[in-house]
Scaffold this motif. Structure first.
Motif, PDB file in Angstrom:
ATOM      1  N   ILE A 134       0.316  -5.796  12.076  1.00  0.00           N
ATOM      2  CA  ILE A 134       0.872  -5.103  10.701  1.00  0.00           C
ATOM      3  C   ILE A 134       1.444  -3.741  11.011  1.00  0.00           C
ATOM      4  CG2 ILE A 134       0.009  -4.452   8.434  1.00  0.00           C
ATOM      5  CD1 ILE A 134      -1.509  -6.994   8.149  1.00  0.00           C
ATOM      6  N   PRO A 135       0.539  -2.815  11.675  1.00  0.00           N
ATOM      7  CA  PRO A 135       1.178  -1.607  11.500  1.00  0.00           C
ATOM      8  C   PRO A 135       2.333  -1.445  12.700  1.00  0.00           C
ATOM      9  CG  PRO A 135      -1.074  -1.790  12.707  1.00  0.00           C
ATOM     10  CD  PRO A 135      -1.043  -3.036  11.907  1.00  0.00           C
ATOM     11  N   MET A 136       1.906  -2.434  13.528  1.00  0.00           N
ATOM     12  CA  MET A 136       3.296  -2.243  14.395  1.00  0.00           C
ATOM     13  C   MET A 136       4.769  -2.784  14.020  1.00  0.00           C
ATOM     14  SD  MET A 136       1.509  -3.700  17.932  1.00  0.00           S
ATOM     15  CE  MET A 136       3.064  -4.059  18.791  1.00  0.00           C
ATOM     16  N   LEU A 137       4.666  -3.888  13.100  1.00  0.00           N
ATOM     17  CA  LEU A 137       5.796  -3.956  12.509  1.00  0.00           C
ATOM     18  C   LEU A 137       6.136  -3.283  11.380  1.00  0.00           C
ATOM     19  CD1 LEU A 137       4.921  -7.953  12.280  1.00  0.00           C
ATOM     20  CD2 LEU A 137       7.097  -7.155  13.375  1.00  0.00           C
ATOM     21  N   GLY A 138       5.453  -2.564  10.859  1.00  0.00           N
ATOM     22  CA  GLY A 138       5.507  -1.647   9.733  1.00  0.00           C
ATOM     23  C   GLY A 138       6.383  -0.637  10.395  1.00  0.00           C
ATOM     24  N   PHE A 139       6.009  -0.023  11.256  1.00  0.00           N
ATOM     25  CA  PHE A 139       6.565   1.193  12.082  1.00  0.00           C
ATOM     26  C   PHE A 139       7.885   0.576  12.609  1.00  0.00           C
ATOM     27  CE2 PHE A 139       7.430   4.190  15.837  1.00  0.00           C
ATOM     28  CZ  PHE A 139       7.407   5.197  15.056  1.00  0.00           C
ATOM     29  N   PHE A 140       7.925  -0.494  12.893  1.00  0.00           N
ATOM     30  CA  PHE A 140       9.410  -0.973  13.432  1.00  0.00           C
ATOM     31  C   PHE A 140      10.308  -1.034  11.979  1.00  0.00           C
ATOM     32  CE2 PHE A 140      12.381  -4.524  13.647  1.00  0.00           C
ATOM     33  CZ  PHE A 140      13.078  -4.260  14.797  1.00  0.00           C
ATOM     34  N   ALA A 141       9.738  -1.333  11.109  1.00  0.00           N
ATOM     35  CA  ALA A 141      10.696  -1.410   9.836  1.00  0.00           C
ATOM     36  C   ALA A 141      11.333  -0.087   9.485  1.00  0.00           C
ATOM     37  CB  ALA A 141       9.504  -2.055   8.553  1.00  0.00           C
ATOM     38  N   PRO A 192       0.618  -1.296  -0.248  1.00  0.00           N
ATOM     39  CA  PRO A 192      -0.043   0.076  -0.149  1.00  0.00           C
ATOM     40  C   PRO A 192       0.839   1.441   0.108  1.00  0.00           C
ATOM     41  CG  PRO A 192       0.009  -0.905   2.259  1.00  0.00           C
ATOM     42  CD  PRO A 192       0.544  -1.999   1.163  1.00  0.00           C
ATOM     43  N   LEU A 193       2.018   1.290   0.773  1.00  0.00           N
ATOM     44  CA  LEU A 193       2.849   2.277   0.702  1.00  0.00           C
ATOM     45  C   LEU A 193       3.571   2.579  -0.567  1.00  0.00           C
ATOM     46  CD1 LEU A 193       4.386   1.873   4.324  1.00  0.00           C
ATOM     47  CD2 LEU A 193       2.423   3.406   3.530  1.00  0.00           C
ATOM     48  N   LYS A 194       3.941   1.466  -1.192  1.00  0.00           N
ATOM     49  CA  LYS A 194       4.593   1.765  -2.577  1.00  0.00           C
ATOM     50  C   LYS A 194       3.197   2.309  -3.737  1.00  0.00           C
ATOM     51  CE  LYS A 194       7.876   1.457  -5.848  1.00  0.00           C
ATOM     52  NZ  LYS A 194       8.768   2.390  -5.874  1.00  0.00           N
ATOM     53  N   LEU A 195       2.252   1.759  -3.497  1.00  0.00           N
ATOM     54  CA  LEU A 195       1.288   2.127  -4.390  1.00  0.00           C
ATOM     55  C   LEU A 195       1.083   3.581  -4.141  1.00  0.00           C
ATOM     56  CD1 LEU A 195      -1.056   1.594  -6.406  1.00  0.00           C
ATOM     57  CD2 LEU A 195      -2.458   0.841  -4.475  1.00  0.00           C
ATOM     58  N   GLY A 196       0.782   3.973  -2.956  1.00  0.00           N
ATOM     59  CA  GLY A 196       0.449   5.409  -2.674  1.00  0.00           C
ATOM     60  C   GLY A 196       1.512   6.552  -2.958  1.00  0.00           C
ATOM     61  N   ASP A 197       2.876   6.105  -3.033  1.00  0.00           N
ATOM     62  CA  ASP A 197       4.083   6.687  -3.332  1.00  0.00           C
ATOM     63  C   ASP A 197       4.010   6.882  -4.915  1.00  0.00           C
ATOM     64  OD1 ASP A 197       6.377   8.167  -2.638  1.00  0.00           O
ATOM     65  OD2 ASP A 197       7.347   6.589  -3.893  1.00  0.00           O
ATOM     66  N   THR A 198       3.862   5.760  -5.577  1.00  0.00           N
ATOM     67  CA  THR A 198       3.874   5.835  -7.098  1.00  0.00           C
ATOM     68  C   THR A 198       2.801   6.635  -7.621  1.00  0.00           C
ATOM     69  OG1 THR A 198       4.556   3.445  -7.060  1.00  0.00           O
ATOM     70  CG2 THR A 198       3.451   4.247  -8.955  1.00  0.00           C
ATOM     71  N   LEU A 199       1.393   6.733  -6.881  1.00  0.00           N
ATOM     72  CA  LEU A 199       0.359   7.435  -7.487  1.00  0.00           C
ATOM     73  C   LEU A 199       0.606   8.820  -7.130  1.00  0.00           C
ATOM     74  CD1 LEU A 199      -2.582   5.414  -6.172  1.00  0.00           C
ATOM     75  CD2 LEU A 199      -2.026   5.912  -8.757  1.00  0.00           C
ATOM     76  N   GLY A 200       1.246   9.262  -6.083  1.00  0.00           N
ATOM     77  CA  GLY A 200       1.490  10.756  -5.740  1.00  0.00           C
ATOM     78  C   GLY A 200       2.682  11.147  -6.688  1.00  0.00           C
ATOM     79  N   ILE A 246       1.503  11.379   0.365  1.00  0.00           N
ATOM     80  CA  ILE A 246       1.265  11.010   2.144  1.00  0.00           C
ATOM     81  C   ILE A 246      -0.269  10.581   2.007  1.00  0.00           C
ATOM     82  CG2 ILE A 246       0.730  12.213   4.257  1.00  0.00           C
ATOM     83  CD1 ILE A 246       3.278  13.881   3.695  1.00  0.00           C
ATOM     84  N   VAL A 247      -1.054  11.663   1.371  1.00  0.00           N
ATOM     85  CA  VAL A 247      -2.485  11.436   1.054  1.00  0.00           C
ATOM     86  C   VAL A 247      -2.904   9.995   0.809  1.00  0.00           C
ATOM     87  CG1 VAL A 247      -4.722  11.937   0.090  1.00  0.00           C
ATOM     88  CG2 VAL A 247      -3.133  13.860   1.146  1.00  0.00           C
ATOM     89  N   PHE A 248      -2.300   9.598  -0.689  1.00  0.00           N
ATOM     90  CA  PHE A 248      -2.675   8.314  -1.213  1.00  0.00           C
ATOM     91  C   PHE A 248      -2.042   7.078  -0.647  1.00  0.00           C
ATOM     92  CE2 PHE A 248      -2.717  10.809  -5.409  1.00  0.00           C
ATOM     93  CZ  PHE A 248      -4.093  10.761  -5.648  1.00  0.00           C
ATOM     94  N   SER A 249      -0.880   7.440   0.192  1.00  0.00           N
ATOM     95  CA  SER A 249      -0.386   6.054   0.943  1.00  0.00           C
ATOM     96  C   SER A 249      -1.297   5.953   2.213  1.00  0.00           C
ATOM     97  CB  SER A 249       1.152   6.461   1.445  1.00  0.00           C
ATOM     98  OG  SER A 249       1.833   6.535   0.462  1.00  0.00           O
ATOM     99  N   ALA A 250      -1.669   7.016   2.699  1.00  0.00           N
ATOM    100  CA  ALA A 250      -2.592   6.837   4.022  1.00  0.00           C
ATOM    101  C   ALA A 250      -3.787   6.096   3.547  1.00  0.00           C
ATOM    102  CB  ALA A 250      -2.850   8.086   4.665  1.00  0.00           C
ATOM    103  N   PHE A 251      -4.556   6.707   2.437  1.00  0.00           N
ATOM    104  CA  PHE A 251      -5.712   6.079   2.153  1.00  0.00           C
ATOM    105  C   PHE A 251      -5.596   4.558   1.390  1.00  0.00           C
ATOM    106  CE2 PHE A 251      -7.562  10.319   1.771  1.00  0.00           C
ATOM    107  CZ  PHE A 251      -8.768   9.997   2.497  1.00  0.00           C
ATOM    108  N   ALA A 252      -4.405   4.169   0.999  1.00  0.00           N
ATOM    109  CA  ALA A 252      -4.163   2.924   0.426  1.00  0.00           C
ATOM    110  C   ALA A 252      -3.991   1.984   1.600  1.00  0.00           C
ATOM    111  CB  ALA A 252      -2.887   3.040  -0.534  1.00  0.00           C
ATOM    112  N   TYR A 253      -3.332   2.562   2.673  1.00  0.00           N
ATOM    113  CA  TYR A 253      -2.918   1.636   3.746  1.00  0.00           C
ATOM    114  C   TYR A 253      -4.398   1.278   4.694  1.00  0.00           C
ATOM    115  CZ  TYR A 253      -0.135  -0.251   7.502  1.00  0.00           C
ATOM    116  OH  TYR A 253       0.284  -1.087   8.360  1.00  0.00           O
TER     117      TYR A 253
END
Length: 433
Positions: free
Chosen positions: A380-387, A324-332, A347-354
């Motif tokens: 998922i979000p916890m591991l994502g933030f850790f990453a 989802p983050l890659k998709l949002g960044d690509t769209l942006g 930021i907007v597209f990544s947040a909505f995609a996520y």
């Protein structure tokens, strides 16, 4: 209602995109008075988003009106998020200029209701480290409100917004609030001469903003100042947490560097450019960064063990959150016509995609009813933030590792070249000028 619902998600998204958010002197915003936030405008709409998230009082915004035209959903978004459309000649043409009368009335009424109105005082957005001329629109809204509603106690708060690099993930933003300007101080002058009052208030807003914006006077010096700022940032020691920091020191340092370069005569500046270019050319020769050189002693077996232990959860977090983050960044990146819009749209597209991605996991958990799927909703979000944090540490560690592998003579030569650049001593009062 939608404003309040999305505010927590926006705060999380901004806290992830920016590694540090320095927000200082928020107490300068009066609590129960009509307020105009006069803000500079380096990006498309990140500034309003940050201020909406970190200020207690809800904000109304002035936004470009051409997006508002003939688009029902966009008009609804403007209403839901308290946006007031203003139509510019080159965006909307002559036919819509009259619509601004209604827009200005909405601004006057918002201030009469003791609300906070945010105005991007430069009028246009530009991805650069300099304050551009302040438009007269802010002053005209102040006096228009006073004409319609009488002598309201309007406060104009200058707000400087500065990014280390708004177009790059995990950088910093520095926002500083100035002491309010009281509109009542210009009321008598406005009764005597409206144009003079508008000019004087506009000048004062520009003066107050200049005290809290990194300003590189000559665009030709952008590269030089960016390199010097990179060196100054390398000297700062920062903790990972918290991501929000009420500290003005970083902004003072960066303003001082820009002012120092602005004040140099051409010969001194040319010599500084030569020394700085020589230093960075040698850094590139060894594949190093200034931060890696400055912190090379932090490279250790202990750090390597930490990264080794964290590698498995990092990889799990990366692959679970990448899509989802890659998709949002690509769209942006693809939809942004200008660099000023790229980060904001990403930021907007990544947040909505996520959010969509997370709700897909939620739907799967509700259908399958497996305990491990419900656990994944939190993991998922916890591991994502850790990453993300792991990536920050790993990037810094690798930079230090490369520097630590150099011979002592090579390190000493690089440090000597760095010293020869000659950054100013901020502690000698330079930051207060």
């Amino acid at each position: 209602m939608l404003y309040s619902l999305t505010k927590p998600f926006a705060k999380i998204a901004l806290g992830i995109y920016f590694r540090k958010i320095y927000l200082t002197n928020r107490e300068a915003v009066p609590k129960d008075k009509p307020v105009i936030l006069a803000v500079n405008h380096p990006t498309a709409f990140i500034e309003p988003c940050i201020l909406s998230c970190w200020l207690d009082r809800p904000l109304s915004f002035i936004a470009r009106g051409d997006l508002y035209l003939n688009k029902f959903f966009v008009r609804k978004l403007y209403d839901w998020y308290r946006l007031v459309p203003v139509f510019r000649l080159d965006d909307a043409g002559y036919g819509h200029l009259k619509s601004n009368y209604n827009s200005f009335d909405r601004c006057f009424d918002a201030l009469a209701q003791k609300r906070v109105l945010m105005i991007l005082a430069e009028g246009r957005t530009k991805h650069e480290k300099r304050l551009r001329p302040i438009m007269k629109g802010t002053a005209r809204i102040v006096f228009g409100t006073l004409e319609k509603h009488g002598d309201l106690n309007i406060h104009i708060v200058p707000v400087g917004v500065n990014y280390t690099d708004s177009d790059s993930f995990r950088r910093e933003v520095m926002i500083d609030f100035g002491e309010p300007i009281r509109a009542s101080e210009y009321s008598e002058l406005y009764r005597e001469s409206p144009p003079k009052a508008v000019n004087q208030l506009t000048t004062e807003i520009g003066k107050r903003l200049a005290e809290r914006v990194i300003h590189i006077a000559d665009p030709k010096d952008d590269d030089l100042v960016e390199k010097l700022l990179e060196m100054k940032r390398s000297e700062r020691t920062e903790k990972i947490f918290p991501s929000y920091v009420p500290d003005r020191r970083p902004l003072q340092e960066e303003m001082a560097i820009a002012r120092w370069v602005n004040a140099l005569d051409p010969a001194e500046k040319a010599a500084l450019q030569k020394r700085t270019d020589k230093y960075f050319l040698n850094l590139r020769k060894y594949g190093l960064s200034d931060k890696g050189l400055m912190d090379h002693v932090t490279y250790s077996l202990k750090s390597a063990m930490f990264l080794g232990i964290g590698w498995v959860p990092y990889m799990i977090g990366y692959f679970l959150n990448f899509l989802p983050l890659k998709l949002g960044d690509t769209l942006g990146s693809r939809l942004a016509g200008r660099i000023e819009f790229r980060a904001a749209l990403s930021i907007v597209f990544s947040a909505f995609a996520y959010l969509i991605y997370w709700f897909i996991w939620l739907a799967a958990a509700l259908v399958v009813r497996q305990t491990w799927l419900f656990a994944m909703l939190a993991l998922i979000p916890m591991l994502g933030f850790f990453a993300i944090l792991y990536r920050d540490v790993d990037k810094r560690w690798k930079a230090c590792q490369r520097a630590s592998l150099l011979e002592d003579e090579e390190l000493e030569a690089l440090v000597k070249l760095r010293d020869e650049v000659g950054l100013p001593d901020i502690d000698q009062g330079f930051a207060q000028k």
